[in-house]
Design a protein around this motif. Structure first.
Motif, PDB file in Angstrom:
ATOM      1  N   UNK A 167       0.923  -0.754  -0.003  1.00 54.56           N
ATOM      2  CA  UNK A 167       0.689  -0.067  -0.044  1.00 54.56           C
ATOM      3  C   UNK A 167       0.499   1.458  -0.338  1.00 54.56           C
ATOM      4  N   UNK A 168       1.733   1.206   0.832  1.00 56.90           N
ATOM      5  CA  UNK A 168       2.496   2.124   0.881  1.00 56.90           C
ATOM      6  C   UNK A 168       3.632   2.796  -0.445  1.00 56.90           C
ATOM      7  N   UNK A 169       3.535   1.885  -1.622  1.00 55.35           N
ATOM      8  CA  UNK A 169       4.308   2.024  -3.088  1.00 55.35           C
ATOM      9  C   UNK A 169       3.155   1.986  -4.024  1.00 55.35           C
ATOM     10  N   UNK A 170       2.058   1.705  -3.886  1.00 51.28           N
ATOM     11  CA  UNK A 170       0.894   2.152  -4.830  1.00 51.28           C
ATOM     12  C   UNK A 170      -0.723   2.949  -3.974  1.00 51.28           C
ATOM     13  N   UNK A 175      10.560   1.275  -2.438  1.00 50.38           N
ATOM     14  CA  UNK A 175      11.846   1.686  -1.841  1.00 50.38           C
ATOM     15  C   UNK A 175      12.490   2.026  -0.555  1.00 50.38           C
ATOM     16  N   UNK A 176      13.321   1.215  -0.180  1.00 53.32           N
ATOM     17  CA  UNK A 176      13.617   1.060   1.332  1.00 53.32           C
ATOM     18  C   UNK A 176      14.082   2.045   1.604  1.00 53.32           C
ATOM     19  N   UNK A 177      14.878   2.596   0.893  1.00 56.00           N
ATOM     20  CA  UNK A 177      16.317   3.813   1.555  1.00 56.00           C
ATOM     21  C   UNK A 177      14.529   4.793   1.687  1.00 56.00           C
ATOM     22  N   UNK A 178      13.948   4.672   1.527  1.00 58.75           N
ATOM     23  CA  UNK A 178      13.492   5.846   1.671  1.00 58.75           C
ATOM     24  C   UNK A 178      11.623   5.947   2.394  1.00 58.75           C
ATOM     25  N   UNK A 184      12.080   9.015   7.216  1.00 55.25           N
ATOM     26  CA  UNK A 184      12.745  10.541   7.215  1.00 55.25           C
ATOM     27  C   UNK A 184      12.663  10.942   5.013  1.00 55.25           C
ATOM     28  N   UNK A 185      12.862  12.325   5.269  1.00 54.71           N
ATOM     29  CA  UNK A 185      12.883  12.855   3.534  1.00 54.71           C
ATOM     30  C   UNK A 185      11.473  13.766   3.696  1.00 54.71           C
ATOM     31  N   UNK A 186      11.106  13.821   2.197  1.00 50.27           N
ATOM     32  CA  UNK A 186      10.291  14.563   1.896  1.00 50.27           C
ATOM     33  C   UNK A 186       9.497  14.122   1.228  1.00 50.27           C
ATOM     34  N   UNK A 187       9.115  13.984   0.242  1.00 55.99           N
ATOM     35  CA  UNK A 187       8.258  13.749  -1.176  1.00 55.99           C
ATOM     36  C   UNK A 187       8.397  12.820  -1.968  1.00 55.99           C
ATOM     37  N   UNK A 188      10.457  11.872  -1.894  1.00 56.40           N
ATOM     38  CA  UNK A 188      10.441  11.304  -2.145  1.00 56.40           C
ATOM     39  C   UNK A 188      10.177  10.254  -1.883  1.00 56.40           C
ATOM     40  N   UNK A 230       7.480   8.899  -0.362  1.00 60.51           N
ATOM     41  CA  UNK A 230       6.300   9.153   0.228  1.00 60.51           C
ATOM     42  C   UNK A 230       5.474   9.820  -0.480  1.00 60.51           C
ATOM     43  N   UNK A 231       5.162  10.184  -1.197  1.00 57.25           N
ATOM     44  CA  UNK A 231       3.840  10.986  -2.069  1.00 57.25           C
ATOM     45  C   UNK A 231       4.033  11.565  -4.019  1.00 57.25           C
ATOM     46  N   UNK A 232       4.888  10.316  -4.170  1.00 59.37           N
ATOM     47  CA  UNK A 232       5.519  10.476  -5.664  1.00 59.37           C
ATOM     48  C   UNK A 232       5.478   8.814  -6.485  1.00 59.37           C
ATOM     49  N   UNK A 233       5.143   7.957  -5.796  1.00 56.36           N
ATOM     50  CA  UNK A 233       4.801   6.596  -6.545  1.00 56.36           C
ATOM     51  C   UNK A 233       3.523   6.904  -7.249  1.00 56.36           C
TER      52      UNK A 233
END
Length: 353
Positions: free
Chosen positions: A313-316, A333-336, A339-343, A345-348
């Motif tokens: 669900x996170x990725x889709x 993407x486990x690297x994101x 923390x962080x911002x849009x990448x 998070x809301x860019x899938x």
């Protein structure tokens, strides 16, 4: 799989399908614990699942464990969460805020007051934690006094009320994954000699008192709890009595008439079958690592009423639409994750993107 897309009643809420977004820490709140505008977008994008369970949200300063996690005990927290719940509701979804006290899984550098973590007993988890200074060993916590245990119950009660003020459809108490409620279950974390330690009944007491207090405050039909029987992480060992403690909890909590029980399952099928027999309200089942072709199997068999998914669900954001269309899924993407911002998070991308 068709039964997954049928409606189901959970407490006072009717869900459009039986798919649940599992709670996932994202560490993107501000340092006061307020979720931001991106959080509202992130959750709203995933509102097609029947129910969203938010990331773990601390009920007090002492409850914070990780960096940049949200709270739900100040006016600012309520204001931030109102944006999230409104966005989810506007998108046609429903959302429970998960109340999570990290207990000993905390580092002073990550909390507002920079104090030592608190737990059932002064036993360190033997694990490191990410902080603004990098990875650091988690120090031994301070054992809660009996009076402080009771105050912590009230902290959960208050934060549940604040969650409803923020527009949540209900709350899920985090009693899993090695955090405070779970720590009371495990002899490896709980060496208390008062009424909260020792016997099965005593080690289950905190969870039952928290759940009862929350149900009394906001209604049992807006109250739920998550358990992870058999989870062994960060020094947690439930011991030989672990399955019996879980059965006792299931029977006692069932008496409260909660909205649902959410089980993070780690493979003890006989125990899971026993819980299903004991539990009369809706049961959500989350099996880590479940493959695409197994989605819907537990609802179809009657073992669960709903199924929870995390990374898929996170990725889709359009997870439901992809299932219905038998479309391929984005990989997470486990690297994101944290923390962080849009990448990440809301860019899938969605299918229509």
């Amino acid at each position: 799989m068709n039964r997954l897309f049928s409606s189901v009643r959970v407490g006072r809420t009717t869900l459009s399908n039986r798919l649940v977004m599992a709670p996932m820490t994202r560490s993107r709140a501000d340092y006061a614990g307020v979720p931001g505008d991106l959080a509202a977008r992130y959750y709203a994008e995933r509102a097609s699942v029947g129910l969203i369970v938010t990331e773990g949200t601390q009920p007090s300063d002492d409850g914070q464990g990780y960096l940049a996690t949200p709270g739900i005990y100040t006016d600012a927290h309520v204001g931030g969460w109102k944006k999230v719940t409104s966005a989810v509701h506007d998108a046609g979804g429903h959302v429970f805020i998960q109340l999570m006290h990290a207990g000993r899984m905390s580092h002073p550098d990550n909390t507002p007051h920079h104090r030592q973590g608190v737990a059932p007993s002064a036993i360190a988890p033997g694990a490191p934690m990410f902080t603004a200074k990098g990875m650091q060993d988690i120090p031994a916590p301070r054992a809660l006094t009996t009076a402080e245990v009771r105050q912590t119950v009230q902290d959960f009660r208050t934060s549940a009320r604040r969650a409803i003020e923020a527009g949540a459809d209900g709350v899920e108490i985090h009693g899993a994954n090695g955090y405070l409620v779970h720590q009371f279950f495990a002899p490896s974390a709980n060496a208390r000699t008062d009424e909260y330690g020792g016997s099965i009944e005593n080690r289950a007491r905190f969870a039952i008192e928290v759940t009862s207090a929350v149900a009394d405050e906001i209604g049992a039909d807006r109250t739920a709890i998550r358990l992870s029987p058999g989870t062994a992480m960060w020094g947690i060992d439930e011991g030989a009595e672990g399955p019996d403690l879980c059965r006792y909890l299931g029977a006692e909590l069932d008496k409260l008439g909660l909205a649902y029980l959410h089980i993070l399952h780690h493979g003890n099928e006989p125990l899971l079958t026993d819980i299903r027999k004991l539990w009369k309200q809706p049961l959500i089942l989350n099996r880590p690592g479940r493959s695409r072709d197994q989605i819907g199997a537990d609802v179809a068999s009657g073992l669960a009423d709903l199924e929870a998914y995390g990374q898929m669900v996170l990725a889709n954001p359009d997870f439901v639409a992809r299932l219905k269309a038998n479309a391929p899924m984005n990989d997470a993407d486990r690297n994101t994750f944290f923390g962080g911002a849009a990448q990440g998070y809301v860019d899938y991308p969605a299918l229509s993107a």
